[in-house]
Design a protein around this motif. Sequence first.
Motif, PDB file in Angstrom:
ATOM      1  N   LEU A 135       3.360   4.808   5.366  1.00  0.00           N
ATOM      2  CA  LEU A 135       2.091   4.380   4.862  1.00  0.00           C
ATOM      3  C   LEU A 135       1.113   5.945   3.969  1.00  0.00           C
ATOM      4  CD1 LEU A 135      -1.060   2.768   4.765  1.00  0.00           C
ATOM      5  CD2 LEU A 135      -1.595   3.173   7.027  1.00  0.00           C
ATOM      6  N   GLU A 157       0.223   6.271  -0.002  1.00  0.00           N
ATOM      7  CA  GLU A 157      -1.087   6.798   0.027  1.00  0.00           C
ATOM      8  C   GLU A 157      -0.937   7.993  -1.043  1.00  0.00           C
ATOM      9  OE1 GLU A 157      -2.499   7.361   3.474  1.00  0.00           O
ATOM     10  OE2 GLU A 157      -3.712   5.571   3.426  1.00  0.00           O
ATOM     11  N   THR A 158      -0.062   8.722  -1.181  1.00  0.00           N
ATOM     12  CA  THR A 158       0.165   9.673  -1.958  1.00  0.00           C
ATOM     13  C   THR A 158       0.876   9.355  -3.571  1.00  0.00           C
ATOM     14  OG1 THR A 158       0.657  11.001   0.346  1.00  0.00           O
ATOM     15  CG2 THR A 158       1.691  11.955  -2.075  1.00  0.00           C
ATOM     16  N   ARG A 180      -2.150   8.220  -5.335  1.00  0.00           N
ATOM     17  CA  ARG A 180      -3.364   9.124  -5.962  1.00  0.00           C
ATOM     18  C   ARG A 180      -2.297   9.660  -6.969  1.00  0.00           C
ATOM     19  NH1 ARG A 180      -4.523  10.442  -0.703  1.00  0.00           N
ATOM     20  NH2 ARG A 180      -2.766  12.262  -0.697  1.00  0.00           N
TER      21      ARG A 180
END
Length: 169
Positions: free
Chosen positions: A130, A134-135, A138
Amino acid sequence: MADDFTERYGALLTGSYDCVDRVVLNAFFPIGHNPGGFRCWWRRLYGSDDQLDDTHLMRMAGRFARRVKAWAAANGVPVIFCKAGERKHLIAERYLEEKIGLQAAFVHLLYNVFAIIVIYVIPVLRPVPLFCAETLARIAAERKWVVAVYLIAVFIVLPALVIILVGVL
């Protein structure tokens, strides 16, 4: 009622497919790969050359060939007859090339299954996917090329390395 050959060697005739260009029958038949192998085999089977002539030798070779073909058919092993001088490794390469797609799919499957097992067995690793997703999202929002590099690395380069390493080992 079995013949002498079957009674004597029957227990040894469960074969294994060892290589793409030869059949090994429980490693007991290297004598047949040498010149005069059937003659030597005859001597071991009957004790002498008293009854041996070309007719008996050809009959024995024919029986052996029929048994090998029958075993191959029963076990799904292809039998390919080659003429003298044919490059058997070139014939074998054609069969190996057909399987590379299946090999790649299998590597992808194992790669994904192994990752799932490692992540779910070790509780500390459960939040890692997760966090990574997300990284990556981004970073991808700012630099689109990172997504292409990630996809190529994870889905092409890494599985190719596994295929190469498995092929070498």
